[in-house]
Scaffold this motif. Structure first.
Motif, PDB file in Angstrom:
ATOM      1  N   GLU A   1      -1.282   8.365   9.246  1.00  0.00           N
ATOM      2  CA  GLU A   1      -1.141   7.319  10.268  1.00  0.00           C
ATOM      3  C   GLU A   1      -2.348   6.381  10.326  1.00  0.00           C
ATOM      4  N   ALA A   2      -3.545   6.957  10.194  1.00  0.00           N
ATOM      5  CA  ALA A   2      -4.741   6.110  10.292  1.00  0.00           C
ATOM      6  C   ALA A   2      -4.805   5.095   9.154  1.00  0.00           C
ATOM      7  N   SER A   3      -4.365   5.514   7.956  1.00  0.00           N
ATOM      8  CA  SER A   3      -4.463   4.600   6.810  1.00  0.00           C
ATOM      9  C   SER A   3      -3.247   3.671   6.737  1.00  0.00           C
ATOM     10  N   GLU A   4      -2.162   4.025   7.448  1.00  0.00           N
ATOM     11  CA  GLU A   4      -0.993   3.147   7.602  1.00  0.00           C
ATOM     12  C   GLU A   4      -0.512   2.533   6.278  1.00  0.00           C
ATOM     13  N   PRO A   5       0.012   3.349   5.354  1.00  0.00           N
ATOM     14  CA  PRO A   5       0.569   2.754   4.127  1.00  0.00           C
ATOM     15  C   PRO A   5       1.833   1.952   4.456  1.00  0.00           C
ATOM     16  N   HIS A   6       2.199   1.030   3.576  1.00  0.00           N
ATOM     17  CA  HIS A   6       3.481   0.321   3.759  1.00  0.00           C
ATOM     18  C   HIS A   6       4.635   1.238   3.373  1.00  0.00           C
ATOM     19  N   LEU A   7       4.439   1.927   2.253  1.00  0.00           N
ATOM     20  CA  LEU A   7       5.497   2.773   1.701  1.00  0.00           C
ATOM     21  C   LEU A   7       4.972   4.172   1.503  1.00  0.00           C
ATOM     22  N   VAL A   8       5.869   5.140   1.617  1.00  0.00           N
ATOM     23  CA  VAL A   8       5.465   6.511   1.311  1.00  0.00           C
ATOM     24  C   VAL A   8       6.525   7.124   0.405  1.00  0.00           C
ATOM     25  N   LEU A   9       6.047   7.760  -0.649  1.00  0.00           N
ATOM     26  CA  LEU A   9       6.934   8.497  -1.553  1.00  0.00           C
ATOM     27  C   LEU A   9       6.756   9.976  -1.253  1.00  0.00           C
ATOM     28  N   ILE A  10       7.853  10.698  -1.146  1.00  0.00           N
ATOM     29  CA  ILE A  10       7.760  12.135  -0.877  1.00  0.00           C
ATOM     30  C   ILE A  10       8.245  12.855  -2.130  1.00  0.00           C
ATOM     31  N   GLN A  11       7.363  13.704  -2.661  1.00  0.00           N
ATOM     32  CA  GLN A  11       7.615  14.313  -3.974  1.00  0.00           C
ATOM     33  C   GLN A  11       7.479  15.825  -3.893  1.00  0.00           C
ATOM     34  N   ASP A  12       8.459  16.535  -4.469  1.00  0.00           N
ATOM     35  CA  ASP A  12       8.325  17.988  -4.591  1.00  0.00           C
ATOM     36  C   ASP A  12       7.143  18.297  -5.496  1.00  0.00           C
ATOM     37  N   GLY A  13       6.262  19.186  -5.024  1.00  0.00           N
ATOM     38  CA  GLY A  13       5.107  19.560  -5.847  1.00  0.00           C
ATOM     39  C   GLY A  13       5.509  20.231  -7.150  1.00  0.00           C
ATOM     40  N   ALA A  14       6.669  20.866  -7.151  1.00  0.00           N
ATOM     41  CA  ALA A  14       7.120  21.608  -8.337  1.00  0.00           C
ATOM     42  C   ALA A  14       8.039  20.763  -9.220  1.00  0.00           C
TER      43      ALA A  14
ATOM     44  N   LYS B   1       0.867  -1.185   0.000  1.00  0.00           N
ATOM     45  CA  LYS B   1       0.000   0.000   0.000  1.00  0.00           C
ATOM     46  C   LYS B   1       0.905   1.237   0.000  1.00  0.00           C
ATOM     47  N   ILE B   2       0.743   2.073  -1.017  1.00  0.00           N
ATOM     48  CA  ILE B   2       1.669   3.192  -1.206  1.00  0.00           C
ATOM     49  C   ILE B   2       0.920   4.516  -1.132  1.00  0.00           C
ATOM     50  N   ALA B   3       1.522   5.474  -0.452  1.00  0.00           N
ATOM     51  CA  ALA B   3       0.987   6.846  -0.447  1.00  0.00           C
ATOM     52  C   ALA B   3       2.068   7.781  -0.977  1.00  0.00           C
ATOM     53  N   VAL B   4       1.628   8.864  -1.589  1.00  0.00           N
ATOM     54  CA  VAL B   4       2.546   9.901  -2.069  1.00  0.00           C
ATOM     55  C   VAL B   4       2.223  11.199  -1.348  1.00  0.00           C
ATOM     56  N   ILE B   5       3.234  11.792  -0.744  1.00  0.00           N
ATOM     57  CA  ILE B   5       3.049  13.127  -0.175  1.00  0.00           C
ATOM     58  C   ILE B   5       3.554  14.131  -1.201  1.00  0.00           C
ATOM     59  N   LEU B   6       2.642  14.965  -1.693  1.00  0.00           N
ATOM     60  CA  LEU B   6       3.030  16.037  -2.629  1.00  0.00           C
ATOM     61  C   LEU B   6       3.319  17.281  -1.808  1.00  0.00           C
ATOM     62  N   VAL B   7       4.582  17.659  -1.727  1.00  0.00           N
ATOM     63  CA  VAL B   7       4.968  18.778  -0.874  1.00  0.00           C
ATOM     64  C   VAL B   7       4.815  20.072  -1.669  1.00  0.00           C
ATOM     65  N   ALA B   8       3.771  20.831  -1.338  1.00  0.00           N
ATOM     66  CA  ALA B   8       3.433  22.000  -2.151  1.00  0.00           C
ATOM     67  C   ALA B   8       3.023  23.178  -1.266  1.00  0.00           C
ATOM     68  N   ALA B   9       3.598  23.257  -0.078  1.00  0.00           N
ATOM     69  CA  ALA B   9       3.187  24.299   0.874  1.00  0.00           C
ATOM     70  C   ALA B   9       3.987  25.584   0.711  1.00  0.00           C
ATOM     71  N   GLY B  10       5.003  25.562  -0.154  1.00  0.00           N
ATOM     72  CA  GLY B  10       5.876  26.733  -0.301  1.00  0.00           C
ATOM     73  C   GLY B  10       5.125  27.922  -0.868  1.00  0.00           C
ATOM     74  N   ARG B  11       5.628  29.103  -0.533  1.00  0.00           N
ATOM     75  CA  ARG B  11       5.010  30.330  -1.059  1.00  0.00           C
ATOM     76  C   ARG B  11       5.881  30.910  -2.153  1.00  0.00           C
ATOM     77  N   GLY B  12       6.830  30.135  -2.648  1.00  0.00           N
ATOM     78  CA  GLY B  12       7.825  30.622  -3.593  1.00  0.00           C
ATOM     79  C   GLY B  12       7.187  31.244  -4.820  1.00  0.00           C
ATOM     80  N   GLN B  13       7.520  32.509  -5.063  1.00  0.00           N
ATOM     81  CA  GLN B  13       7.005  33.185  -6.247  1.00  0.00           C
ATOM     82  C   GLN B  13       8.158  33.668  -7.097  1.00  0.00           C
ATOM     83  N   ARG B  14       9.316  33.051  -6.866  1.00  0.00           N
ATOM     84  CA  ARG B  14      10.520  33.464  -7.590  1.00  0.00           C
ATOM     85  C   ARG B  14      10.330  33.421  -9.097  1.00  0.00           C
ATOM     86  N   ALA B  15       9.605  32.380  -9.549  1.00  0.00           N
ATOM     87  CA  ALA B  15       9.497  32.197 -11.002  1.00  0.00           C
ATOM     88  C   ALA B  15       8.409  33.060 -11.623  1.00  0.00           C
ATOM     89  N   GLY B  16       7.962  34.078 -10.943  1.00  0.00           N
ATOM     90  CA  GLY B  16       6.972  34.949 -11.569  1.00  0.00           C
ATOM     91  C   GLY B  16       6.071  35.596 -10.548  1.00  0.00           C
TER      92      GLY B  16
END
Ligand code: MG
Length: 387
Positions: free
Chosen positions: A97-110, A7-22
């Motif tokens: 935690e409640a869904s307890e995946p076996h694996l987690v992938l952490i991915q930059d949203g950008a 069972k795999i989950a992906v965390i899309l890390v997209a909390a940044g406020r970076g507006q450097r690119a525009g």
């Protein structure tokens, strides 16, 4: 790993406020070939044959942007990120935690160009290790200095870390809890600190994190190069004049001595473009999708028809490369409205104005358009689909 698929989950890390690119909105919501950057990133995972659970971690101010960006993609409800990337990831891990995946992938949203192959390699390596990250060996010579070289750095054994970074869930959750407040630069560093063994698996040179304006341009080039199946479609439409004081043309309300008669708002321009797009992806015609017999479409604004056709293109991971429309009428005069028409079409379709053309012609007084009995429109759409 046992026989059952992990069972795999992906965390899309997209909390940044970076507006450097525009200017304006955070870069992960800025359009890349008409679609938000984060949508491309999410789709890299949603399209896998066994799609993992996708958990966006976002800034609370971006809830609406995120909802719009991920519309139609199945995800878990977003989690609010923290002050730092590390804190954001921890909050994502806690939320799983409640869904307890076996694996987690952490991915930059950008990071929108991650290939299936890269993701698959990271997952496969987790059969043997607690952690695995996509990375590339450093091939260029490394120098230390400011304007001039102060020294050379041996590159042997050095790698550039990308994402996804994959881990067995329980150990990385424990590692992140232990590393709280330690200001580490990526999740592999958190895992290292906890003594986990992390595999380096080949990433991909195209798997860039979009940061600068140049990165946006590069990402567009890569996406276009992956969409080499070029299709064209044509569309044609006519509506007759009737009583009224305005017409709808290309999504604009234009004052006129007559109105156009039709079941919907009778926008011949948008109808011709809609049919051209449907033709390019072999999806029939506008009447098939929006039958005139259906009361729902009485007086409907035609931008909804066009958006539907664009959705059908994007469901195939296609790109609307170009639209060329010709309006055929004696009146109203098109030229004063042409720039606004182009902008409105580009806005509805979600592409750059340089990918839209609106032209106009009369028929020299000949035929029904020459007698000002109505307006005709023809369009050609160019669409690019993955090979
Ligand atoms: Mg029509």
């Amino acid at each position: 790993m046992n026989e059952a698929a992990p069972k795999i989950a992906v965390i899309l890390v997209a909390a940044g406020r970076g507006q450097r690119a525009g200017a304006g909105i955070p870069k992960q919501y800025r359009p890349l070939l008409g679609e938000p950057l984060l949508r491309w990133t999410a789709r890299s995972f949603a399209r896998l044959s066994r799609a993992p659970a996708i958990l966006p971690v976002i800034h609370p101010d971006d809830a609406d942007l995120c909802q719009a960006a991920l519309a139609g993609i199945s995800t878990l409800p977003p989690v609010w990120g923290g002050e730092t990337r590390q804190e954001s990831v921890l909050r994502g891990l806690e939320a799983l935690e409640a869904s307890e995946p076996h694996l987690v992938l952490i991915q930059d949203g950008a990071r929108p160009l991650t290939s299936n192959a890269t993701i698959t390699r990271v997952i496969a390596a987790l059969a043997e290790r607690d952690g695995a990250i996509a990375a590339l060996p450093v091939n260029d010579s490394l120098k230390r200095g400011d304007a001039t070289i102060e020294g050379s750095v041996a590159r042997d054994g050095l790698w550039r870390a990308q994402t996804p970074q994959g881990f067995r869930y329980r150990p990385i959750l424990a590692a992140h809890r232990a590393a709280r407040g330690k200001a580490l630069t990526d999740d592999a560093a958190v895992a290292e600190m906890a003594g986990m063994t992390i595999a380096l698996v080949p990433g991909d040179e195209d798997n860039i994190k979009v940061t600068t304006e140049g990165d946006f341009a590069r990402a567009e080039r890569v996406l276009l190069s992956r969409a080499g199946d070029v299709r064209t479609g044509s569309g044609f439409d006519v509506h007759r004049f009737g009583p009224g004081d305005h017409v709808w043309l290309c999504g604009l309300r234009i004052p006129h001595t007559h109105g156009l008669v039709g079941h919907s708002d009778a926008d011949v321009g948008l109808h011709a473009i809609t049919d051209a797009l449907l033709g390019a992806v072999g999806e029939g015609d506008i009447g098939l999708h929006f039958p005139p017999s259906d009361e729902r479409w009485r007086g409907a604004a035609s931008d909804a028809f066009l958006r539907h056709a664009v959705d059908l293109v994007r469901k195939r991971q296609g790109i609307v490369a170009h639209l060329d429309l010709t309006l055929i009428c004696e009146r109203p005069k098109v030229s004063p409205h042409r720039a606004a028409m182009i902008m409105r079409i580009a806005e509805i379709v979600g592409i750059d104005v340089t990918r839209v053309s609106v032209k106009a012609t009369t028929t020299e007084g000949l035929g029904f358009t020459g007698r000002s009995e109505g307006i005709a429109a023809q369009a050609i759409a160019t669409v690019r689909l993955p090979l």
